[in-house]
Design a protein around this motif. Structure first.
Motif, PDB file in Angstrom:
ATOM      1  N   VAL A  20       5.594 -17.944 -40.612  1.00  0.00           N
ATOM      2  CA  VAL A  20       6.726 -18.134 -39.706  1.00  0.00           C
ATOM      3  C   VAL A  20       7.707 -19.150 -40.289  1.00  0.00           C
ATOM      4  O   VAL A  20       8.927 -18.972 -40.218  1.00  0.00           O
ATOM      5  CB  VAL A  20       6.244 -18.576 -38.313  1.00  0.00           C
ATOM      6  N   ARG A  21       7.183 -20.209 -40.875  1.00  0.00           N
ATOM      7  CA  ARG A  21       8.066 -21.209 -41.491  1.00  0.00           C
ATOM      8  C   ARG A  21       8.825 -20.636 -42.675  1.00  0.00           C
ATOM      9  O   ARG A  21       9.985 -20.963 -42.906  1.00  0.00           O
ATOM     10  CB  ARG A  21       7.230 -22.420 -41.924  1.00  0.00           C
ATOM     11  N   GLU A  22       8.155 -19.778 -43.424  1.00  0.00           N
ATOM     12  CA  GLU A  22       8.840 -19.093 -44.528  1.00  0.00           C
ATOM     13  C   GLU A  22       9.959 -18.208 -44.005  1.00  0.00           C
ATOM     14  O   GLU A  22      11.031 -18.112 -44.618  1.00  0.00           O
ATOM     15  CB  GLU A  22       7.827 -18.256 -45.309  1.00  0.00           C
ATOM     16  N   LEU A  23       9.720 -17.578 -42.870  1.00  0.00           N
ATOM     17  CA  LEU A  23      10.686 -16.629 -42.320  1.00  0.00           C
ATOM     18  C   LEU A  23      11.894 -17.328 -41.710  1.00  0.00           C
ATOM     19  O   LEU A  23      13.035 -16.930 -41.938  1.00  0.00           O
ATOM     20  CB  LEU A  23       9.990 -15.771 -41.259  1.00  0.00           C
ATOM     21  N   TYR A  24      11.645 -18.393 -40.921  1.00  0.00           N
ATOM     22  CA  TYR A  24      12.725 -19.032 -40.159  1.00  0.00           C
ATOM     23  C   TYR A  24      13.153 -20.389 -40.709  1.00  0.00           C
ATOM     24  O   TYR A  24      14.176 -20.920 -40.306  1.00  0.00           O
ATOM     25  CB  TYR A  24      12.303 -19.197 -38.703  1.00  0.00           C
ATOM     26  N   GLN A  31       8.732 -17.654 -30.086  1.00  0.00           N
ATOM     27  CA  GLN A  31       9.944 -17.460 -29.304  1.00  0.00           C
ATOM     28  C   GLN A  31      10.976 -18.531 -29.587  1.00  0.00           C
ATOM     29  O   GLN A  31      10.638 -19.685 -29.843  1.00  0.00           O
ATOM     30  CB  GLN A  31       9.637 -17.476 -27.806  1.00  0.00           C
ATOM     31  N   SER A  32      12.236 -18.134 -29.513  1.00  0.00           N
ATOM     32  CA  SER A  32      13.336 -19.075 -29.601  1.00  0.00           C
ATOM     33  C   SER A  32      13.493 -19.777 -28.260  1.00  0.00           C
ATOM     34  O   SER A  32      13.594 -19.137 -27.230  1.00  0.00           O
ATOM     35  CB  SER A  32      14.633 -18.347 -29.950  1.00  0.00           C
ATOM     36  N   HIS A  70       8.082  -9.843 -40.937  1.00  0.00           N
ATOM     37  CA  HIS A  70       8.957  -9.459 -42.049  1.00  0.00           C
ATOM     38  C   HIS A  70      10.386  -9.932 -41.759  1.00  0.00           C
ATOM     39  O   HIS A  70      10.799 -10.021 -40.591  1.00  0.00           O
ATOM     40  CB  HIS A  70       8.929  -7.936 -42.208  1.00  0.00           C
ATOM     41  N   PRO A  71      11.184 -10.253 -42.774  1.00  0.00           N
ATOM     42  CA  PRO A  71      12.556 -10.729 -42.547  1.00  0.00           C
ATOM     43  C   PRO A  71      13.419  -9.813 -41.691  1.00  0.00           C
ATOM     44  O   PRO A  71      14.350 -10.288 -41.031  1.00  0.00           O
ATOM     45  CB  PRO A  71      13.122 -10.846 -43.972  1.00  0.00           C
TER      46      PRO A  71
END
Length: 261
Positions: free
Chosen positions: A52-56, A26-27, A85-86
């Protein structure tokens, strides 16, 4: 001491909750994503964090993910990684729940075409006929930015453990009523949230009662009741860690969303 609820219009969020393993992403602040919950082993934890690190982006991810002895569904970690997924980055004010073989996604997107794209990608990434995808995505309504601006960093107070508004809370809602009245072509959803202290069922009831109290007050200020819907999410959609007093205060909040007629 008075209990405070943060009144805000919502933030980008995604929640993944599993039968057995639980992952929450969550943000909690602009540009920050908290990854929390429990997974069966360290290799699964590292694989999910890497995705998650790759995504954000690595600097945006706050790691609160734990390891606990749990029975995971077959290939659970692989399914979770494919779901991350992106296209999920296009969903705001969202929540993604995975419970066994049922996946439910909720939140807002910019257009119907984008909604279809997110759902199609989610189903394609799962590529497993035993999974069911439930769609709760909706197209963002005009007016949400005005709500966000009007309610940024505002506090609405209730008496401790009750749905009784304090004078300070009423003053915030007076201002909110003025904003809503300037958008007669919109409907609004009022969502109550609590922290995780106490029994979940009691928190769900309290969050719903507080959302109803906000609706009643706004109606008394001249906002048509037909424009206002309410619900209570209890502790299920945190925007901060419940391990600190500041985090619990942020989680005790009223969320307001604009919805197209």
């Amino acid at each position: 001491m008075r209990m405070r609820n943060l009144l805000r219009a919502g933030t980008l969020a995604a929640t993944l909750a599993l039968a057995g393993p639980v992952l929450q992403a969550q943000s909690v602040a602009p540009g920050k994503v908290v990854v929390a919950g429990d997974v069966p082993d360290e290799s699964t934890r590292q694989a999910i964090l890497a995705k998650v690190r790759e995504l954000y982006g690595p600097d945006r991810v706050i790691d609160q993910l734990g390891v606990r002895s749990l029975a995971a569904p077959p290939n659970w970690a692989q399914h979770v990684q494919r779901i991350l997924h992106p296209d999920l980055k296009s969903v705001t004010r969202g929540q993604l729940d995975i419970r066994g073989n049922v996946v439910e996604i909720r939140g807002e997107v910019a257009s119907d075409a984008q909604r279809q794209q997110v759902l199609s990608q989610l189903r394609n990434q799962l590529s497993n006929p035993t999974y069911t995808v439930r769609n709760g995505l909706r197209v963002s309504a005009a007016g949400q930015e005005q709500l966000d601006a009007a309610l940024a960093n505002r506090i609405v107070e209730f008496e401790p453990g009750s749905a009784t508004l304090t004078a300070t809370g009423q003053q915030v809602l007076d201002d909110l009523a003025g904003v809503i009245k300037r958008m007669p072509d919109r409907r609004f959803e009022i969502i109550g949230h609590t922290d995780a202290q106490g029994a979940r069922l009691s928190n769900l009831a309290l969050s719903a009662a507080r959302a109803d109290a906000v609706k009643s007050y706004l109606t008394a200020q001249g906002v048509p009741a037909t424009l206002l819907g309410t619900s209570g999410a209890g502790p299920d959609r945190p925007v901060a860690s419940n391990d600190t007093a500041d985090g619990r205060a942020r989680n005790r909040r009223i969320e307001v969303r604009a919805i197209s007629q």
